[in-house]
Design a protein around this motif. Structure first.
Motif, mmCIF file in Angstrom:
data_model
loop_
_atom_site.group_PDB
_atom_site.id
_atom_site.type_symbol
_atom_site.label_atom_id
_atom_site.label_comp_id
_atom_site.label_asym_id
_atom_site.label_seq_id
_atom_site.Cartn_x
_atom_site.Cartn_y
_atom_site.Cartn_z
ATOM 1 N N GLU A 2 24.072 44.771 40.906
ATOM 2 C CA GLU A 2 24.150 43.907 39.736
ATOM 3 C C GLU A 2 25.238 44.377 38.769
ATOM 4 O O GLU A 2 25.972 43.570 38.193
ATOM 5 C CB GLU A 2 22.795 43.924 39.029
ATOM 6 C CG GLU A 2 22.438 42.584 38.399
ATOM 7 C CD GLU A 2 21.008 42.552 37.936
ATOM 8 O OE1 GLU A 2 20.826 42.779 36.736
ATOM 9 O OE2 GLU A 2 20.107 42.370 38.781
ATOM 10 N N GLN A 5 28.630 43.361 39.984
ATOM 11 C CA GLN A 5 28.839 41.925 39.730
ATOM 12 C C GLN A 5 29.176 41.676 38.254
ATOM 13 O O GLN A 5 30.074 40.897 37.932
ATOM 14 C CB GLN A 5 27.574 41.140 40.090
ATOM 15 C CG GLN A 5 27.586 40.728 41.551
ATOM 16 C CD GLN A 5 26.365 39.932 41.934
ATOM 17 O OE1 GLN A 5 25.385 39.905 41.192
ATOM 18 N NE2 GLN A 5 26.405 39.333 43.096
ATOM 19 N N GLU A 6 28.458 42.380 37.379
ATOM 20 C CA GLU A 6 28.708 42.224 35.941
ATOM 21 C C GLU A 6 30.128 42.689 35.591
ATOM 22 O O GLU A 6 30.838 42.064 34.798
ATOM 23 C CB GLU A 6 27.697 43.040 35.131
ATOM 24 C CG GLU A 6 26.447 42.256 34.797
ATOM 25 C CD GLU A 6 25.405 43.097 34.086
ATOM 26 O OE1 GLU A 6 25.795 44.082 33.417
ATOM 27 O OE2 GLU A 6 24.221 42.784 34.227
ATOM 28 N N GLN A 7 30.520 43.812 36.235
ATOM 29 C CA GLN A 7 31.873 44.344 35.955
ATOM 30 C C GLN A 7 32.942 43.347 36.426
ATOM 31 O O GLN A 7 33.946 43.115 35.752
ATOM 32 C CB GLN A 7 32.061 45.692 36.659
ATOM 33 C CG GLN A 7 31.387 46.827 35.906
ATOM 34 C CD GLN A 7 31.464 48.136 36.677
ATOM 35 O OE1 GLN A 7 31.640 48.137 37.907
ATOM 36 N NE2 GLN A 7 31.301 49.239 35.979
ATOM 37 N N GLN A 8 32.703 42.777 37.606
ATOM 38 C CA GLN A 8 33.652 41.789 38.157
ATOM 39 C C GLN A 8 33.751 40.589 37.231
ATOM 40 O O GLN A 8 34.841 40.082 36.942
ATOM 41 C CB GLN A 8 33.140 41.314 39.528
ATOM 42 C CG GLN A 8 33.291 42.345 40.622
ATOM 43 C CD GLN A 8 34.571 42.085 41.401
ATOM 44 O OE1 GLN A 8 34.890 40.954 41.673
ATOM 45 N NE2 GLN A 8 35.302 43.125 41.729
ATOM 46 N N GLN A 9 32.587 40.148 36.752
ATOM 47 C CA GLN A 9 32.526 38.987 35.859
ATOM 48 C C GLN A 9 33.307 39.273 34.574
ATOM 49 O O GLN A 9 34.117 38.444 34.118
ATOM 50 C CB GLN A 9 31.049 38.697 35.541
ATOM 51 C CG GLN A 9 30.813 37.456 34.700
ATOM 52 C CD GLN A 9 31.238 36.199 35.454
ATOM 53 O OE1 GLN A 9 30.994 36.091 36.664
ATOM 54 N NE2 GLN A 9 31.913 35.291 34.761
ATOM 55 N N ALA A 10 33.095 40.484 34.034
ATOM 56 C CA ALA A 10 33.777 40.860 32.790
ATOM 57 C C ALA A 10 35.290 40.892 33.008
ATOM 58 O O ALA A 10 36.072 40.440 32.161
ATOM 59 C CB ALA A 10 33.269 42.219 32.325
ATOM 60 N N LYS A 11 35.689 41.424 34.183
ATOM 61 C CA LYS A 11 37.119 41.511 34.489
ATOM 62 C C LYS A 11 37.741 40.102 34.546
ATOM 63 O O LYS A 11 38.806 39.850 33.965
ATOM 64 C CB LYS A 11 37.290 42.213 35.849
ATOM 65 C CG LYS A 11 38.706 42.552 36.196
ATOM 66 C CD LYS A 11 38.754 43.321 37.494
ATOM 67 C CE LYS A 11 40.104 43.135 38.142
ATOM 68 N NZ LYS A 11 40.094 43.420 39.560
ATOM 69 N N HIS A 12 37.038 39.185 35.219
ATOM 70 C CA HIS A 12 37.563 37.824 35.322
ATOM 71 C C HIS A 12 37.642 37.154 33.956
ATOM 72 O O HIS A 12 38.616 36.473 33.641
ATOM 73 C CB HIS A 12 36.686 36.977 36.262
ATOM 74 C CG HIS A 12 36.926 37.319 37.690
ATOM 75 N ND1 HIS A 12 35.918 37.385 38.623
ATOM 76 C CD2 HIS A 12 38.054 37.650 38.352
ATOM 77 C CE1 HIS A 12 36.426 37.732 39.790
ATOM 78 N NE2 HIS A 12 37.726 37.907 39.645
ATOM 79 N N THR A 13 36.612 37.378 33.129
ATOM 80 C CA THR A 13 36.607 36.764 31.790
ATOM 81 C C THR A 13 37.802 37.270 30.985
ATOM 82 O O THR A 13 38.498 36.502 30.321
ATOM 83 C CB THR A 13 35.290 37.092 31.052
ATOM 84 O OG1 THR A 13 34.204 36.667 31.882
ATOM 85 C CG2 THR A 13 35.203 36.383 29.714
ATOM 86 N N GLN A 15 40.590 38.458 32.186
ATOM 87 C CA GLN A 15 41.839 37.908 32.767
ATOM 88 C C GLN A 15 42.044 36.469 32.297
ATOM 89 O O GLN A 15 43.155 36.076 31.950
ATOM 90 C CB GLN A 15 41.765 37.944 34.306
ATOM 91 C CG GLN A 15 42.092 39.308 34.870
ATOM 92 C CD GLN A 15 41.828 39.388 36.357
ATOM 93 O OE1 GLN A 15 41.117 38.563 36.926
ATOM 94 N NE2 GLN A 15 42.388 40.400 36.995
ATOM 95 N N ASN A 16 40.948 35.701 32.278
ATOM 96 C CA ASN A 16 41.054 34.307 31.827
ATOM 97 C C ASN A 16 41.458 34.243 30.361
ATOM 98 O O ASN A 16 42.265 33.406 29.955
ATOM 99 C CB ASN A 16 39.727 33.567 32.036
ATOM 100 C CG ASN A 16 39.424 33.409 33.516
ATOM 101 O OD1 ASN A 16 40.332 33.453 34.345
ATOM 102 N ND2 ASN A 16 38.152 33.263 33.857
#
Ligand SMILES: C[S@@+](CC[C@H](N)C(=O)[O-])C[C@H]1O[C@@H](n2cnc3c(N)ncnc32)[C@H](O)[C@@H]1O
Length: 265
Positions: A2, A5-13, A15-16
């Protein structure tokens, strides 16, 4: 799992977010170009003839010393955009030297090709302001008025007619672009397409840059320019160089000629 996944989500946010910031702040690139032209940076880089350091540039431009770091930021941005180039002498430690690229050579004020007037016209507030009306324009039912009409209460060519300063800015911009096209793209053999014609009219020909080039290349040809009266009226008699200037509306009348040219950009 989990956590990953949270770290990946934060990274994408993030980047966006960075992409959005980049988009929102893109105007800084345009305004930096305007600022560089207004300060005369391309001309200083050109006349210096070799890479120029930030302190030398600040001196040439008479920039107050406390603002030299800001000039450095401007130069860094323009180097990053590829407009200018820079290098440090081998061995490091030495100040960076700035120089022109083939693109910014086109901004140097000189006889012949210089597109600074075009860039300054595009980045003038009269043309930039209507962009703030785009959202409103999409929402209004009326199809006719453009964002320009909505911002200024009149059409583009009514504005050039009403304001001598904007008329001059626009006509100089068009002339600088036409000079580039005639001197580079249409150079020499392209005039062959006009061989045999006795008369040419350049419709909406601005202040006559293209028509003058044709008159010079093909002296036997009668060359005419049709444009709005407030545009042709700015061309002095001694600057007409054998070209006939006709003030009028192309939707009403086009003077008869063997060849009709219409160049809009
Ligand atoms: C985009 S500029 C092009 C100028 C020139 N042909 C060039 O390429 O550099 C458009 C020109 O159309 C002229 N124009 C606009 N409406 C016109 C009209 N109804 N009749 C004649 N000229 C017009 C403007 O004054 C302006 O000079």
């Amino acid at each position: 799992m989990e956590l990953i996944q949270e770290q990946q989500q934060a990274k994408h946010t993030l980047q966006n977010k960075a992409q959005l910031w980049n988009h929102a702040l893109n105007f800084i690139r345009s305004m930096s170009l305007k600022c560089a032209i207004e300060l005369g940076i391309p001309d200083v880089l050109h006349s210096h003839g070799k890479p120029i350091t930030l302190s030398e540039l600040a001196t040439f431009l008479s920039i107050p010393p406390p603002k030299t770091p800001a000039l450095g930021s401007l130069m860094r941005l323009l180097v990053h955009s590829g407009l200018f180039a820079s290098h440090r002498h081998q061995g490091g430690g030495e100040e960076e030297g700035y120089f022109l690229t083939p693109t910014s050579e086109l901004l140097v004020i000189k006889e012949g090709v210089c597109i600074s007037p075009f860039a300054l016209m595009i980045l003038n507030w009269t043309l930039l302001a209507p962009a703030h009306k785009l959202g409103e324009w999409f929402r209004t039912e009326a199809v006719g008025p453009t964002p320009f009409d909505m911002m200024h209460g009149k059409g583009f060519f009514e504005e050039t007619n009403a304001r001598a300063d904007f008329n001059e800015l626009f006509n100089k911009a068009m002339a600088s672009d036409a000079r580039l096209v005639t001197e580079v793209a249409l150079l020499r053999r392209q005039w062959e397409v006009l061989r045999g014609v006795r008369s040419v009219v350049d419709v909406a020909g601005g202040t006559g840059t293209l028509a003058k080039a044709i008159a010079k290349a093909l002296p036997g040809v009668r060359c005419m320019v049709l444009d709005l009266p407030h545009v042709v009226g700015t061309v002095d008699e001694e600057d007409r160089e054998g070209v006939e200037y006709i003030g009028g509306d192309m939707f009403e009348h086009i003077p008869p000629a063997d060849a009709v040219l219409l160049k809009v950009g």
